[in-house]
Structures are given as C-alpha cells and as structure tokens.
Design a protein around this motif. Structure first.
Motif, PDB file in Angstrom:
ATOM      1  N   LYS A  16       1.413  -1.406  -0.159  1.00 21.53           N
ATOM      2  CA  LYS A  16       0.058  -0.049   0.075  1.00 21.53           C
ATOM      3  C   LYS A  16       0.734   1.351   0.157  1.00 21.53           C
ATOM      4  N   ARG A  17       1.982   1.399   0.637  1.00 15.96           N
ATOM      5  CA  ARG A  17       2.977   1.566   0.818  1.00 15.96           C
ATOM      6  C   ARG A  17       3.877   2.305  -0.518  1.00 15.96           C
ATOM      7  N   GLU A  18       3.549   3.629  -0.522  1.00 16.73           N
ATOM      8  CA  GLU A  18       4.383   4.248  -1.501  1.00 16.73           C
ATOM      9  C   GLU A  18       5.132   3.123  -3.080  1.00 16.73           C
ATOM     10  N   ILE A  21       8.306   2.603  -5.271  1.00 15.29           N
ATOM     11  CA  ILE A  21       9.289   3.228  -4.385  1.00 15.29           C
ATOM     12  C   ILE A  21       9.475   1.122  -3.775  1.00 15.29           C
ATOM     13  N   TYR A  22       8.110   0.686  -3.451  1.00 17.16           N
ATOM     14  CA  TYR A  22       8.149  -0.541  -2.725  1.00 17.16           C
ATOM     15  C   TYR A  22       8.449  -1.932  -3.410  1.00 17.16           C
ATOM     16  N   GLY A  23       7.339  -1.141  -4.376  1.00 19.27           N
ATOM     17  CA  GLY A  23       6.225  -1.961  -5.365  1.00 19.27           C
ATOM     18  C   GLY A  23       5.013  -2.566  -4.612  1.00 19.27           C
ATOM     19  N   LEU A  70      17.415  -8.172   8.783  1.00 20.48           N
ATOM     20  CA  LEU A  70      17.201  -7.416   9.181  1.00 20.48           C
ATOM     21  C   LEU A  70      16.652  -6.327   8.123  1.00 20.48           C
ATOM     22  N   ASN A  71      15.726  -6.105   7.943  1.00 27.83           N
ATOM     23  CA  ASN A  71      15.157  -4.382   7.074  1.00 27.83           C
ATOM     24  C   ASN A  71      14.690  -3.231   8.554  1.00 27.83           C
ATOM     25  N   ALA A  72      14.980  -2.523   9.226  1.00 27.53           N
ATOM     26  CA  ALA A  72      15.329  -1.970  10.086  1.00 27.53           C
ATOM     27  C   ALA A  72      14.638  -0.992   9.941  1.00 27.53           C
ATOM     28  N   ALA A  73      14.203  -0.509   8.697  1.00 27.54           N
ATOM     29  CA  ALA A  73      13.688   0.700   8.158  1.00 27.54           C
ATOM     30  C   ALA A  73      13.761   1.808   8.481  1.00 27.54           C
ATOM     31  N   ALA A  74      13.054   2.521   8.831  1.00 29.29           N
ATOM     32  CA  ALA A  74      13.997   4.589   9.344  1.00 29.29           C
ATOM     33  C   ALA A  74      14.526   4.259   9.941  1.00 29.29           C
ATOM     34  N   TYR A  75      14.648   3.633  11.031  1.00 28.73           N
ATOM     35  CA  TYR A  75      15.582   3.055  11.963  1.00 28.73           C
ATOM     36  C   TYR A  75      16.643   2.848  12.388  1.00 28.73           C
ATOM     37  N   THR A  76      16.962   2.266  11.151  1.00 29.43           N
ATOM     38  CA  THR A  76      18.351   1.917  10.458  1.00 29.43           C
ATOM     39  C   THR A  76      19.227   3.480  10.793  1.00 29.43           C
ATOM     40  N   HIS A  77      18.492   4.455  10.444  1.00 29.62           N
ATOM     41  CA  HIS A  77      19.301   4.872  10.286  1.00 29.62           C
ATOM     42  C   HIS A  77      19.763   6.590  11.856  1.00 29.62           C
ATOM     43  N   THR A  78      19.019   5.337  12.389  1.00 29.24           N
ATOM     44  CA  THR A  78      18.770   6.888  13.906  1.00 29.24           C
ATOM     45  C   THR A  78      18.850   6.167  14.863  1.00 29.24           C
ATOM     46  N   VAL A  96      19.113  -5.550   4.682  1.00 28.65           N
ATOM     47  CA  VAL A  96      18.328  -5.369   3.515  1.00 28.65           C
ATOM     48  C   VAL A  96      17.543  -3.794   3.707  1.00 28.65           C
ATOM     49  N   HIS A  97      17.944  -2.944   2.218  1.00 29.28           N
ATOM     50  CA  HIS A  97      16.582  -2.850   2.432  1.00 29.28           C
ATOM     51  C   HIS A  97      15.954  -2.720   0.763  1.00 29.28           C
ATOM     52  N   ILE A  98      14.958  -2.329   0.800  1.00 28.73           N
ATOM     53  CA  ILE A  98      14.078  -2.845  -0.395  1.00 28.73           C
ATOM     54  C   ILE A  98      14.446  -1.386  -1.965  1.00 28.73           C
ATOM     55  N   SER A  99      14.570   0.094  -1.323  1.00 31.68           N
ATOM     56  CA  SER A  99      15.216   0.761  -2.467  1.00 31.68           C
ATOM     57  C   SER A  99      16.593   0.805  -2.012  1.00 31.68           C
ATOM     58  N   ASN A 100      17.215   1.589  -3.268  1.00 31.30           N
ATOM     59  CA  ASN A 100      18.349   2.025  -3.464  1.00 31.30           C
ATOM     60  C   ASN A 100      18.877   3.492  -2.307  1.00 31.30           C
ATOM     61  N   VAL A 101      19.201   3.139  -0.933  1.00 33.99           N
ATOM     62  CA  VAL A 101      19.309   4.075  -0.219  1.00 33.99           C
ATOM     63  C   VAL A 101      20.511   5.037  -0.148  1.00 33.99           C
ATOM     64  N   HIS A 102      20.927   4.600  -0.999  1.00 34.78           N
ATOM     65  CA  HIS A 102      22.094   6.118  -1.598  1.00 34.78           C
ATOM     66  C   HIS A 102      21.138   6.441  -2.685  1.00 34.78           C
ATOM     67  N   ALA A 103      20.705   5.919  -3.108  1.00 35.85           N
ATOM     68  CA  ALA A 103      20.407   7.217  -4.528  1.00 35.85           C
ATOM     69  C   ALA A 103      19.372   8.352  -3.951  1.00 35.85           C
ATOM     70  N   ARG A 104      18.248   8.366  -2.714  1.00 31.48           N
ATOM     71  CA  ARG A 104      17.437   9.183  -1.571  1.00 31.48           C
ATOM     72  C   ARG A 104      18.252   9.724  -0.932  1.00 31.48           C
ATOM     73  N   GLU A 105      17.258  10.498   0.176  1.00 33.59           N
ATOM     74  CA  GLU A 105      18.049  11.036   0.763  1.00 33.59           C
ATOM     75  C   GLU A 105      19.066  11.105   1.484  1.00 33.59           C
ATOM     76  N   PHE A 107      20.262  11.914   4.304  1.00 33.09           N
ATOM     77  CA  PHE A 107      20.170  10.983   6.628  1.00 33.09           C
ATOM     78  C   PHE A 107      19.869   9.109   6.006  1.00 33.09           C
ATOM     79  N   ARG A 108      19.421   9.075   4.080  1.00 27.75           N
ATOM     80  CA  ARG A 108      19.185   7.682   4.427  1.00 27.75           C
ATOM     81  C   ARG A 108      21.195   6.859   4.519  1.00 27.75           C
ATOM     82  N   HIS A 109      21.924   7.409   3.952  1.00 27.12           N
ATOM     83  CA  HIS A 109      23.133   6.825   3.678  1.00 27.12           C
ATOM     84  C   HIS A 109      23.851   6.197   5.130  1.00 27.12           C
TER      85      HIS A 109
HETATM   86  C1  DQA Z   1      14.019   1.154   3.998  1.00 31.65           C
HETATM   87  C2  DQA Z   1      14.636   2.447   3.607  1.00 31.65           C
HETATM   88  C3  DQA Z   1      14.712   3.323   4.578  1.00 31.65           C
HETATM   89  O1  DQA Z   1      15.284   4.065   4.651  1.00 31.65           O
HETATM   90  C4  DQA Z   1      13.084   3.324   4.614  1.00 31.65           C
HETATM   91  O2  DQA Z   1      13.252   4.346   5.817  1.00 31.65           O
HETATM   92  C5  DQA Z   1      12.080   2.495   4.684  1.00 31.65           C
HETATM   93  C6  DQA Z   1      12.484   1.965   4.241  1.00 31.65           C
HETATM   94  C7  DQA Z   1      14.125  -0.104   2.471  1.00 31.65           C
HETATM   95  O3  DQA Z   1      13.866  -0.891   2.362  1.00 31.65           O
HETATM   96  O4  DQA Z   1      14.053   0.732   1.112  1.00 31.65           O
HETATM   97  O5  DQA Z   1      11.549   2.674   5.594  1.00 31.65           O
HETATM   98  O6  DQA Z   1      14.071   0.569   4.839  1.00 31.65           O
END
Ligand code: DQA
Length: 137
Positions: A16-18, A21-23, A70-78, A96-105, A107-109
């Motif tokens: 459902k979410r974006e 980006i996330y399929g 582990l995909n800690a999602a936003a907590y990865t960065h904080t 694991v991250h679904i998206s290419n976090v290094h091609a995004r904002e 703070f996701r790097h």
């Molecule tokens: C994510 C990338 C994170 O920056 C973001 O906060 C997510 C998902 C990813 O799988 O691409 O929630 O971990």
C-alpha cells in the motif's frame, strides 16, 4: 537452517505504501513465495513499528538462529540501540533495504547496523530478501 526476517517500522504497509518505491506486493505474499522457494529453510517473520520490540526480538533470536535478515527501515538511520543489539548478539545479520538508500535523501545514507552486519543488500527491490537468504545457504 533456521532464518528469521525482521522488518521495522512502516513495512507492515508494504503493498500500500509508496508502491513506486516499495512495490505492490504485501509482505505476507512475498513471505509465502520465499517459503516455497527455500523449502529447506525454517523461515520465520517478525515485524514491529516499535524500536524496543525490534531490540527484544534480536535478543530473543540472536543466540540460537542461524541468520537474521534485518530491514530496520527508518530505524536503520537513527537507532544506536538497534545497532548495539546487532553488535551484542551472536547470530549474523544481513541488512536489507528494498530501495537504493544511497540514491535517496542524505539521511538514508547512514546506517547504525551496517558496521556490525555480515553484509548489506539494497536497491534490488523485494528480491533483496531472497538474496539475503541465499547468502546464508
Ligand atoms: C527502507 C529504506 C529506509 O530509508 C526507509 O525508511 C524504509 C524502507 C527500504 O527498505 O528501502 O522504511 O529500509
């Protein structure tokens, strides 16, 4: 081989979410496909939106499971706490991250997990979870 996938905040909204980006698949559907694809793996799944619950789960499984994806999602960065938990357990963790976090904002790097992870997979969409499982086989 006993592996667990741990997903962090907002990943319960997969499908459902974006979706750009996330399929558009739910994680439940993805999980079923992975169980079929890796019949020899005893695969389990946990998701929480709460940082402390993710830490508790890492402590619970981190001494008698063969691997953690582990995909800690936003907590990865904080989260210093999740980073410390990954450092404190014995089970190897693949981040694991679904998206290419290094091609995004910017703070996701940053990742508090990567320094203590066995490896990091990002940018391959949902396939990243499969690649992480394969890395343990
Ligand atoms: C994510 C990338 C994170 O920056 C973001 O906060 C997510 C998902 C990813 O799988 O691409 O929630 O971990």
């Amino acid at each position: 081989m006993k592996l667990i996938i741990i997903n962090g905040p907002n990943l319960n909204l997969l499908g459902k979410r974006e979706p750009e980006i996330y399929g558009s698949d739910t994680f439940e559907a993805i999980f079923k496909k992975m169980q079929t694809k890796f019949p020899s793996v005893e695969l389990s799944y946990y998701q929480s939106n709460i940082e402390g619950e993710l830490i508790d789960k890492l402590h619970e499984v981190g001494f008698d499971t063969d691997g953690i994806v582990l995909n800690a999602a936003a907590y990865t960065h904080t989260s210093v706490g999740i980073g410390d938990a990954v450092k404190g357990i014995e089970t190897p963790v693949v981040e694991v991250h679904i998206s290419n976090v290094h091609a995004r904002e910017e703070f996701r790097h940053t990742s508090f997990i990567a320094p203590n992870a066995k490896g990091v997979i990002f940018g391959f969409g949902i396939k990243g979870y499969e690649l992480a499982i394969q890395s343990f086989l």
